[in-house]
Design a protein around this motif. Structure first.
Motif, short mmCIF file in Angstrom:
data_model
loop_
_atom_site.label_atom_id
_atom_site.label_comp_id
_atom_site.label_asym_id
_atom_site.label_seq_id
_atom_site.Cartn_x
_atom_site.Cartn_y
_atom_site.Cartn_z
N PHE A 117 33.83 2.38 -114.44
CA PHE A 117 34.81 2.97 -113.53
C PHE A 117 34.05 3.60 -112.38
CE2 PHE A 117 37.25 6.58 -111.95
CZ PHE A 117 38.44 5.95 -111.63
N TYR A 118 34.46 3.27 -111.16
CA TYR A 118 33.84 3.83 -109.96
C TYR A 118 34.94 4.43 -109.11
CZ TYR A 118 30.01 0.80 -111.38
OH TYR A 118 29.02 0.19 -112.09
N ASP A 119 34.72 5.66 -108.67
CA ASP A 119 35.68 6.26 -107.74
C ASP A 119 34.93 6.72 -106.51
OD1 ASP A 119 35.85 9.66 -108.29
OD2 ASP A 119 34.72 8.40 -109.66
N TYR A 120 35.59 6.53 -105.37
CA TYR A 120 35.00 6.81 -104.07
C TYR A 120 35.92 7.77 -103.32
CZ TYR A 120 32.85 2.44 -105.50
OH TYR A 120 32.21 1.46 -106.22
N ASP A 121 35.45 8.99 -103.15
CA ASP A 121 36.21 10.03 -102.46
C ASP A 121 35.95 9.90 -100.96
OD1 ASP A 121 37.24 12.37 -101.34
OD2 ASP A 121 36.46 13.66 -102.93
N ILE A 122 36.98 9.64 -100.20
CA ILE A 122 36.82 9.41 -98.76
C ILE A 122 36.35 10.66 -98.01
CG2 ILE A 122 38.46 7.49 -98.69
CD1 ILE A 122 40.48 9.48 -97.40
N GLU A 161 38.52 -10.08 -118.53
CA GLU A 161 37.82 -10.64 -117.37
C GLU A 161 37.35 -9.55 -116.43
OE1 GLU A 161 39.38 -13.96 -115.17
OE2 GLU A 161 40.79 -14.34 -116.79
N ILE A 162 37.83 -8.34 -116.64
CA ILE A 162 37.50 -7.22 -115.76
C ILE A 162 36.13 -6.66 -116.14
CG2 ILE A 162 38.17 -4.91 -115.02
CD1 ILE A 162 41.09 -5.76 -115.72
N LYS A 163 35.28 -6.52 -115.13
CA LYS A 163 33.96 -5.94 -115.33
C LYS A 163 33.97 -4.45 -114.97
CE LYS A 163 29.22 -6.37 -113.65
NZ LYS A 163 28.35 -7.10 -112.73
N ALA A 164 34.75 -4.08 -113.94
CA ALA A 164 34.80 -2.69 -113.48
C ALA A 164 36.09 -2.45 -112.70
CB ALA A 164 33.60 -2.36 -112.61
N ILE A 165 36.49 -1.19 -112.68
CA ILE A 165 37.63 -0.75 -111.88
C ILE A 165 37.09 0.21 -110.82
CG2 ILE A 165 39.82 0.52 -111.87
CD1 ILE A 165 40.17 -0.37 -114.82
N HIS A 166 37.50 -0.02 -109.56
CA HIS A 166 37.07 0.81 -108.43
C HIS A 166 38.32 1.43 -107.81
CE1 HIS A 166 33.04 -1.22 -108.09
NE2 HIS A 166 33.71 -2.15 -108.73
N VAL A 167 38.25 2.73 -107.51
CA VAL A 167 39.38 3.42 -106.87
C VAL A 167 38.87 4.21 -105.67
CG1 VAL A 167 41.26 5.07 -107.16
CG2 VAL A 167 40.58 3.64 -109.09
N VAL A 168 39.49 3.97 -104.52
CA VAL A 168 39.24 4.73 -103.30
C VAL A 168 40.33 5.80 -103.24
CG1 VAL A 168 39.15 4.63 -100.79
CG2 VAL A 168 38.18 2.75 -102.14
N HIS A 169 39.93 7.06 -103.07
CA HIS A 169 40.88 8.17 -103.18
C HIS A 169 40.39 9.38 -102.38
CE1 HIS A 169 38.39 10.80 -105.76
NE2 HIS A 169 37.79 9.65 -106.05
N ALA A 170 41.20 10.44 -102.43
CA ALA A 170 40.82 11.77 -101.93
C ALA A 170 41.30 12.78 -102.96
CB ALA A 170 41.45 12.05 -100.57
#
Length: 113
Positions: free
Chosen positions: A37-42, A3-12
């Protein structure tokens, strides 16, 4: 099918709760599932606003919020906050990631959610 379309991670990048504790296992799981997979560096100005919006709208928001935070984007369009790092210690965050990866979200059993 997941059921998962994407994984998002907020990180540094400097955060031991994030690297290698959370980002790498979540990225590997996304690859295993064949999802985005999406990652967001703060600390990256181009990614910080998206990270803040994601946490503000769906996560554990505070002006100085905890990282990492993990979100699952589902095929039905919903976004679920499934993990925040544990300020009490990296080992607790690691255990949280391990438990998440063993959870019904990733075993295909949708009845437990």
């Amino acid at each position: 099918m997941s059921e998962i379309k994407a994984i998002h991670v907020v990180h540094a990048t400097w955060c031991p709760h994030c690297h290698p504790t959370t980002v790498e296992p979540m990225k590997a799981k996304a690859a295993e599932l064949g999802v985005d997979f999406y990652d967001y560096d703060i600390d990256n100005p181009e990614q910080a606003n998206k990270a803040d919006d994601l946490v503000r709208g769906h996560g554990d928001w505070a002006e100085d919020y905890l990282i990492p935070q993990v979100f699952l984007e589902m095929r039905d369009g919903t976004l679920r906050h499934v993990l925040s790092g544990y300020s009490e210690g990296v080992e607790l965050t690691k255990r949280g990631v391990e438990n998440l990866l063993k959870s019904p979200y990733f075993d295909g059993d949708t009845s437990a959610r």
